[in-house]
Design an enzyme around this catalytic site. Structure first.
Site, mmCIF file in Angstrom:
data_model
loop_
_atom_site.group_PDB
_atom_site.id
_atom_site.type_symbol
_atom_site.label_atom_id
_atom_site.label_comp_id
_atom_site.label_asym_id
_atom_site.label_seq_id
_atom_site.Cartn_x
_atom_site.Cartn_y
_atom_site.Cartn_z
ATOM 1 N N LYS A 148 39.434 28.887 40.028
ATOM 2 C CA LYS A 148 38.674 29.280 41.221
ATOM 3 C C LYS A 148 37.187 29.431 40.923
ATOM 4 O O LYS A 148 36.351 29.150 41.787
ATOM 5 C CB LYS A 148 39.239 30.554 41.839
ATOM 6 C CG LYS A 148 39.135 31.804 40.978
ATOM 7 C CD LYS A 148 39.702 33.003 41.720
ATOM 8 C CE LYS A 148 39.592 34.271 40.888
ATOM 9 N NZ LYS A 148 40.089 35.449 41.630
ATOM 10 N N ARG A 182 43.435 45.941 46.022
ATOM 11 C CA ARG A 182 43.194 44.650 46.670
ATOM 12 C C ARG A 182 44.531 44.237 47.272
ATOM 13 O O ARG A 182 45.085 44.969 48.075
ATOM 14 C CB ARG A 182 42.602 43.630 45.681
ATOM 15 C CG ARG A 182 41.846 42.495 46.393
ATOM 16 C CD ARG A 182 41.226 41.502 45.434
ATOM 17 N NE ARG A 182 42.231 40.674 44.776
ATOM 18 C CZ ARG A 182 41.929 39.667 43.954
ATOM 19 N NH1 ARG A 182 40.677 39.382 43.675
ATOM 20 N NH2 ARG A 182 42.891 38.964 43.392
#
Length: 353
Positions: A36, A129
């Protein structure tokens, strides 16, 4: 090649990958190589596979689409959008999940596509998260997953040291081992994968602090940039894998204080200036649209970054080691955030070494 340019040392990235694959394998851990931070770049993804990695992981399905020709398993890291269920099933083999609504959408699409999709159910161990936080909701979700078609609950996992900056520890990760046992006792499912986090978890390799039973880590920054917890270099890994080159488009002696009444800059901030007299100021053709100036640092320690606008990077080059001129290139190191934005920017050329 045009500038600005990001030099990417593929050999060094591959070397980092090989080292981490070998070290992880000795501890019974499989590495999922995360792309990513490099926007799912196929050249870099192939280097990870060449280093011995068998799973490539990315947060965006658009990036996994670019990697279909690379011979390895694909993992979707970010909890998927329900609207992307069709593509998720088509392009990913394994998916990190938390929401049963989305999981059911994946089941429907997997049935249509005649494919089994593998899930890693994310558990929030305090970083706040993604993931299920309470034991009751974890067990309820598992009870629904086991009745879905074309779905295999491959394992459970967690993420730390990202949003909440929670440092991985043996005590925290042992909660995954306990949850695996509870799921086996209640549902007779022997989970294959316990995914123990990202590059921050490498810190637990020292003194064998990583709990036995953790058998997967999702590694990106450590392989690609040689860094781990708190962005510190990991011993034995190479950190000079990316170098940015930017071209000087103006070089003039100017005052160090703006003249006139000061308001807000282009980004709504009120900058603070120090009067250092007349200085040699260089402008490079790169800006905040490409990278945050705080995420790069000149290789020449005598050059100071003063700031930047959307398309301009302003430097104090008064004390530079070389006698610079317009057209010269200045080199910069990049941190994680810098790599992320520079690899994403279409205005930055990429050159692989």
């Amino acid at each position: 090649m045009p500038y600005p340019k990001l030099l990417v040392d593929i050999k060094k990235i591959k070397q980092n990958g090989s080292i981490l694959v070998k070290e992880s394998s000795r501890k019974g851990i499989e590495v999922a190589g995360v792309t990513k931070v490099v926007c799912g770049n196929p050249t870099i993804a192939q280097a990870l596979v060449d280093s011995g990695i068998k799973i490539i992981a990315d947060s965006r399905i658009e990036n996994l689409k670019k990697l279909t020709d690379i011979n390895c398993k694909k993992m979707l890291l970010r909890i998927p959008m329900p609207s992307q269920a069709e593509d998720v099933v088509r392009y990913a083999d394994t998916v990190l999940v938390s929401e049963i609504f989305t999981i059911k959408k994946l089941s429907e699409q997997a049935y249509i596509q005649k494919k089994v999709i593998h899930l890693i159910l994310m558990i929030d161990l305090g970083d706040l998260r993604e993931g299920l936080f309470y034991e009751s909701e974890i067990l309820k979700t598992v009870s629904e997953i086991v009745n879905l078609k074309n779905i295999n609950l491959l394992g459970i996992g967690t993420n730390l040291s990202c949003y909440g900056a929670v440092i991985p520890s043996r005590q925290i990760l042992e909660k995954l081992i306990l949850m695996k046992k509870k799921i086996k006792d209640l549902f007779n499912i022997n989970l294959e994968v316990i995914s123990g986090g990202n590059s921050g978890s490498i810190s637990l390799f020292e003194d064998d602090q990583l709990p036995k039973g953790i058998n997967q880590l999702r590694l990106g920054a450590s392989i690609i940039l040689g860094i781990g917890i708190d962005h510190l270099p990991i011993e034995g890994l190479l950190t000079d894998t990316f170098i940015l080159e930017a071209e000087i488009i103006e070089l003039r002696k100017k005052p160090s204080l703006p003249l006139g009444e000061q308001g807000l800059d282009a980004f709504g901030n009120k900058p603070v200036f120090v009067d250092m007299g007349i200085r040699s100021r260089a402008i490079c053709a790169i800006g905040r649209q490409d990278v945050n100036p705080e995420d790069i640092s000149p290789l020449d320690h005598n050059i100071n970054i003063l700031g930047g606008s959307s398309d301009h990077l302003i430097l104090d080059v008064t004390d530079a080691e070389e006698n610079l001129k317009v057209g010269d290139k200045i080199r910069f190191r990049v941190n994680y955030g810098g790599c992320l934005s520079l690899m994403t920017s279409p205005y930055v050329q990429k050159e692989f070494l």
